[in-house]
Scaffold this motif. Structure first.
Motif, mmCIF file in Angstrom:
data_model
loop_
_atom_site.group_PDB
_atom_site.id
_atom_site.type_symbol
_atom_site.label_atom_id
_atom_site.label_comp_id
_atom_site.label_asym_id
_atom_site.label_seq_id
_atom_site.Cartn_x
_atom_site.Cartn_y
_atom_site.Cartn_z
ATOM 1 N N LEU A 58 36.581 -12.206 14.381
ATOM 2 C CA LEU A 58 37.688 -12.313 13.437
ATOM 3 C C LEU A 58 38.263 -13.724 13.403
ATOM 4 O O LEU A 58 38.566 -14.263 12.332
ATOM 5 C CB LEU A 58 38.775 -11.296 13.791
ATOM 6 C CG LEU A 58 38.394 -9.818 13.616
ATOM 7 C CD1 LEU A 58 39.504 -8.915 14.121
ATOM 8 C CD2 LEU A 58 38.066 -9.520 12.157
ATOM 9 N N MET A 59 38.397 -14.356 14.587
ATOM 10 C CA MET A 59 38.912 -15.734 14.626
ATOM 11 C C MET A 59 37.961 -16.680 13.904
ATOM 12 O O MET A 59 38.394 -17.565 13.159
ATOM 13 C CB MET A 59 39.118 -16.180 16.083
ATOM 14 C CG MET A 59 40.403 -15.698 16.709
ATOM 15 S SD MET A 59 40.777 -16.563 18.261
ATOM 16 C CE MET A 59 39.513 -15.915 19.329
ATOM 17 N N TRP A 60 36.653 -16.521 14.151
ATOM 18 C CA TRP A 60 35.679 -17.412 13.511
ATOM 19 C C TRP A 60 35.695 -17.224 11.998
ATOM 20 O O TRP A 60 35.678 -18.206 11.242
ATOM 21 C CB TRP A 60 34.277 -17.122 14.060
ATOM 22 C CG TRP A 60 33.235 -18.038 13.506
ATOM 23 C CD1 TRP A 60 32.869 -19.259 13.996
ATOM 24 C CD2 TRP A 60 32.435 -17.808 12.340
ATOM 25 N NE1 TRP A 60 31.885 -19.810 13.220
ATOM 26 C CE2 TRP A 60 31.588 -18.950 12.185
ATOM 27 C CE3 TRP A 60 32.323 -16.774 11.428
ATOM 28 C CZ2 TRP A 60 30.670 -19.065 11.154
ATOM 29 C CZ3 TRP A 60 31.405 -16.895 10.388
ATOM 30 C CH2 TRP A 60 30.590 -18.021 10.254
ATOM 31 N N CYS A 61 35.748 -15.973 11.548
ATOM 32 C CA CYS A 61 35.690 -15.713 10.105
ATOM 33 C C CYS A 61 36.938 -16.211 9.373
ATOM 34 O O CYS A 61 36.866 -16.592 8.202
ATOM 35 C CB CYS A 61 35.495 -14.219 9.847
ATOM 36 S SG CYS A 61 33.832 -13.617 10.271
ATOM 37 N N LEU A 67 28.543 -9.945 10.697
ATOM 38 C CA LEU A 67 28.782 -10.065 12.136
ATOM 39 C C LEU A 67 29.407 -8.821 12.758
ATOM 40 O O LEU A 67 29.170 -8.522 13.933
ATOM 41 C CB LEU A 67 29.685 -11.277 12.406
ATOM 42 C CG LEU A 67 29.090 -12.654 12.076
ATOM 43 C CD1 LEU A 67 30.142 -13.744 12.229
ATOM 44 C CD2 LEU A 67 27.896 -12.961 12.979
ATOM 45 N N LEU A 68 30.220 -8.100 12.004
ATOM 46 C CA LEU A 68 30.919 -6.939 12.579
ATOM 47 C C LEU A 68 29.982 -5.899 13.202
ATOM 48 O O LEU A 68 30.319 -5.312 14.241
ATOM 49 C CB LEU A 68 31.800 -6.280 11.512
ATOM 50 C CG LEU A 68 33.162 -6.937 11.268
ATOM 51 C CD1 LEU A 68 33.885 -6.255 10.125
ATOM 52 C CD2 LEU A 68 34.020 -6.906 12.535
ATOM 53 N N ILE A 82 34.641 -9.613 21.787
ATOM 54 C CA ILE A 82 33.688 -9.966 20.741
ATOM 55 C C ILE A 82 34.315 -9.771 19.368
ATOM 56 O O ILE A 82 34.174 -10.609 18.476
ATOM 57 C CB ILE A 82 32.401 -9.131 20.881
ATOM 58 C CG1 ILE A 82 31.734 -9.412 22.232
ATOM 59 C CG2 ILE A 82 31.434 -9.426 19.739
ATOM 60 C CD1 ILE A 82 30.509 -8.580 22.500
ATOM 61 N N LEU A 83 35.035 -8.676 19.210
ATOM 62 C CA LEU A 83 35.729 -8.416 17.944
ATOM 63 C C LEU A 83 36.735 -9.529 17.649
ATOM 64 O O LEU A 83 36.790 -10.047 16.524
ATOM 65 C CB LEU A 83 36.426 -7.061 18.015
ATOM 66 C CG LEU A 83 37.316 -6.695 16.819
ATOM 67 C CD1 LEU A 83 36.484 -6.649 15.530
ATOM 68 C CD2 LEU A 83 38.019 -5.377 17.065
ATOM 69 N N ASP A 84 37.516 -9.919 18.646
ATOM 70 C CA ASP A 84 38.506 -10.990 18.456
ATOM 71 C C ASP A 84 37.825 -12.295 18.054
ATOM 72 O O ASP A 84 38.291 -13.005 17.152
ATOM 73 C CB ASP A 84 39.308 -11.197 19.736
ATOM 74 C CG ASP A 84 40.243 -10.040 20.033
ATOM 75 O OD1 ASP A 84 40.506 -9.248 19.116
ATOM 76 O OD2 ASP A 84 40.708 -9.933 21.190
#
Length: 806
Positions: A525-528, A563-564, A520-522
């Motif tokens: 970060l990719m989306w942002c 989101l984080l 979920i973290l990955d």
């Protein structure tokens, strides 16, 4: 494609039940399952709080559940059982058809069970029953049978909107959050559509291109050439100046004929029945000819000939609404003739142009208006299209538009199996929505839901998320995405194009299935950062060594802060949290640093932080595990049995032999220390493992290893004593991630539960350790048994574990 798709169905053998992980209500006690079934009798669906096994049968279930049986008692009755007790038993409702697949839907809403036939929920309702003591916890759907095989296909569990009884009306016209300009007009249009049909054009001069002159008074009666010729054989030319003279007929006879053609039913006095028969025979309206003939024969048999004055009802039989030669609205229009008129352009009164593609079709205004209120208004409200034979459209796919017209003239979707099938179906859906072709819209919705896959879910979401009328599809896609989060965020980068609201809904979805919070973290970060290629948080961390968050995340920097918090950092491994705490992400992003510190503190101080335990960030995502729930001693619902079925894919084989799991003992393998015997379905009279010395203490144990790819959050376990009287009294049930460091999940001190040979016994696990996932489990003897001759032999011949498995 359709022929190939129809071959793909699930066959359930007698006295068995199929449980699929996706057949689960989103909200406990509320949901709708739509499906096709092929059976002679006893199409059986089970609704229960927890999933069952392949060999589950509702007659042996003591847990709360609903059972709906369509075609019970050799296809004579409908039955509803509550917890095994029959509450509904009615005759002749919801019967099956062995000649082919039939479509059904069953909805449960706080104890209100609604059952219907057909492809669309809340249409063609055949039965409803309200449970006075409703079970609001049922969630899982099982597909079962009685004494004959039942075939199932196109099985979908659909979410329910807040006003569930309006579900498919909302699908038709969209869901709107508040009053907007034109909403009252939209509601009026919805009410109009419920009454809309070809009868709106019966004897109307609107869109008419011919007329009859009837009787001596020469009364003009308008009509439409394409309707007449698709229903019979009228003396009409291709010009616009046709007049059909009927001097020998009377207006009531002609009116009855036209009423039958335009509505599918009419009535007339027996004295005029012969004249109507003759007129319908003259114009070859064969369905009416048949109806009149049968009515005349009935009159003769009843000795009630003309002159009685009794009215006779005549209706076009509509027993085959989806037959290729029957028009969908139940009218006596021959589809094959209608399609031929359309293909040849005969009697066409409008030319359809699409910008950039020129002339694409020459349909008929009255046929378009029959299906679409927007088209009807376009042709009748004084717009330029009302007086011109030319209609120009823009921003319309010509391929999708032609398919929509084909549907309008046949009632069937003809989509060829091609690489762009999904894109074309989406375009068709939006086109049907734009022009209000409701039945086509419903067909597209149904087909999309049936064809929805992990690969197609993201492109569909990108298309429908901006259309309020596609809310149901959007919700279903978000659920599909959430249940396959790992795949959908790694198979392609399409998810980068989703808007923040959609991504946020997916990450917060209660059905979110993910192997670890790191994924979920990955993904966040990719989306942002609008990633151009797949990467993990380590890559972003390296970029931050020579850059700033503002440069890397740009306009999505605010979204990152939103989101984080959805990442459940406390569930990450401790060593990873330490690594994140020292990363550039923590140094440069304040909220990231706070969340990592919170996770570290939670892990270090454990579950003592009571006020934090109520926060979702501190709770395991149970949906990332398959729930295998204890029902009774020796059942087939446990994890070890599940492993023996290759995790639900095949018939059961001892999982030790198939190498799905590994079982080891504290003493060497021998005739009576056989690892595969511990998970065998056959009772072993003598089965034990002997003692060994560990850390200076004597002990004996059996250990299960699920392998490096699997873990279990165990909430219950079952043991069975072998044929001896060496009953255990002191033992621990333990879990481990590495097979070396063990955590006590339950400690037994002088436990008197097992007191006879061959006895089953089960224990529920409670407390914080129940939430911890482990790869290894073992039952370890910590004190002597009741048999002084073999005090340290662990004499159990069966072990089963339950809980949340991945």
């Amino acid at each position: 494609m359709m022929d190939e798709k129809e071959k793909k169905f699930l066959t359930v053998a007698p006295f068995q039940c199929a449980w699929r992980k996706d057949l689960k209500f989103r909200e406990a006690g509320r949901g709708c399952v739509a499906f096709d079934a092929f059976a002679h009798n006893d199409v059986t669906l089970v609704f229960r709080e927890n999933v069952g096994s392949q060999h589950y049968h509702y007659k042996r279930d003591n847990s709360p559940h609903y059972t709906v049986i369509l075609g019970s008692h050799r296809n004579r009755r409908l039955k509803i059982e509550v917890d095994g007790k029959t509450e509904v038993d009615v005759e002749g409702i919801g019967l099956c058809c062995s000649s082919g697949f039939q479509s059904y839907w069953i909805c449960i809403y706080d104890g209100l069970i609604s059952i219907g036939k057909g492809r669309y929920p809340f249409q063609n309702l055949v039965f409803q029953w309200l449970d006075s003591n409703p079970n609001c916890s049922v969630r899982y759907v099982g597909l079962s049978s009685w004494d004959k095989h039942v075939g199932y296909r196109n099985v979908n569990v659909l979410p329910l909107p807040q006003n569930h009884m309006l579900l498919w009306k909302q699908v038709d016209y969209g869901e709107y959050g508040g009053k907007e300009d034109g909403e009252d007009e939209l509601e009026d249009e919805q009410r109009d559509y419920e009454k809309w049909g070809l009868d709106n054009f019966l004897e109307s001069w609107e869109l008419s291109d011919t007329f009859f002159v009837v009787g001596e008074e020469e009364r003009p009666v308008p009509a439409h050439k394409v309707i007449l010729q698709a229903s019979g054989n009228f003396p009409l030319s291709l010009s616009n100046e046709d007049v059909v003279l009927l001097k020998d007929a009377t207006y009531p006879i002609l009116h009855a004929l036209l009423q039958f053609i335009y509505t599918g039913h009419t009535q007339i006095s027996e004295s005029q029945l012969g004249s109507l028969w003759a007129l319908s025979l003259q114009f070859e309206v064969m369905p009416l000819v048949k109806q009149c003939g049968e009515a005349v024969e009935r009159s003769k048999l009843n000795k009630k000939l003309s002159g009685s004055g009794r009215n006779v009802e005549l209706s076009n039989p509509n027993s085959r609404p989806h037959c290729r030669t029957t028009f969908p609205f139940g009218l006596p229009i021959n589809v094959l003739k209608l399609k031929k008129l359309y293909s040849a352009g005969e009697y066409s009164d409008v030319n359809m142009y699409i910008e950039g593609h020129g002339l694409v079709a020459q349909p008929h205004r009255v046929i378009l208006s029959l299906w679409s209120i927007p088209f009807a208004k376009m042709f009748t409200n004084g717009m330029s299209e009302s007086s011109s034979s030319k209609v120009s459209l823009s921003d319309v796919s010509p391929e999708a538009f032609k398919i929509m017209l084909d549907f309008i003239y046949s009632g069937e979707i003809n989509l060829e199996d091609s690489l762009d099938f999904g894109d074309l179906l989406l375009q068709l859906l939006l086109l049907a929505d734009k022009f209000g072709v409701t039945l086509l819209y419903q067909e597209c919705c149904k087909t999309l839901l049936e064809c929805l896959s992990e690969d197609s879910v993201c492109p569909i979401l990108l298309t429908v998320s901006s259309f309020p009328s596609c809310k149901l599809i959007e919700e279903t896609c978000e659920r599909k995405f959430a249940m396959n989060f790992d795949y959908c965020t790694t198979a392609s980068l399409d998810f980068i194009l989703l808007d923040e609201t959609t991504l946020s809904s997916i990450i917060q979805h209660q059905e979110l299935t993910v192997t670890s919070e790191e994924r979920i973290l990955d993904a966040i970060l990719m989306w942002c950062m609008g990633a151009k290629e797949l990467c993990g948080w380590e890559t972003v961390d390296e970029l931050l060594a020579n850059s700033t968050p503002e440069l890397i995340f740009q306009e999505r920097i605010k979204s990152l802060n939103e989101l984080l918090p959805f990442v459940r950092f406390p569930l990450l491994p401790y060593h990873m949290l330490k690594k994140l705490g020292q990363s550039n992400l923590s140094k440069h992003i304040h909220i990231f640093d706070n969340l990592v510190r919170e996770g570290i503190n939670y892990v270090e101080f454990g579950l003592a932080m009571a006020e934090s335990d109520q926060n979702k960030r501190f709770q395991h995502r149970r949906s990332s595990y398959k729930e295998l729930q204890y029902i009774c001693d020796g059942d087939s619902n446990g994890v070890l049995y599940f492993a023996g079925t290759s995790y639900g894919e095949h018939q059961w084989v001892n999982p030790v032999l198939s190498k799905r799991i590994t079982i080891t003992a504290s003493s060497p393998t021998s005739r009576y220390t056989d690892p595969k015997a511990l998970v065998s379905r056959t009772y072993q009279g003598t089965c034990f493992t002997g003692p060994r010395i560990e850390d200076g203490n004597k002990c004996a144990w059996w250990m299960v290893d699920f392998g490096q790819d699997h873990q279990l959050m165990c909430n219950c376990y079952t043991l069975r004593q072998d044929g001896s009287r060496a009953y255990i009294r002191f033992w621990n049930f333990q879990g481990s991630l590495d097979g070396k460091s063990w955590t006590n999940l339950r400690v037994h001190e002088d436990d008197q539960t097992i007191c006879k040979p061959g006895q089953f016994a089960s224990w529920v696990l409670t407390g914080p350790t129940f939430l911890l996932p482990f790869r290894f489990f073992r039952v370890v003897l910590t004190g002597p048994t009741t048999d002084a001759s073999v005090p340290w032999n662990l004499c159990i011949c069966y072990l089963e574990l339950y809980g949340f498995f991945r």
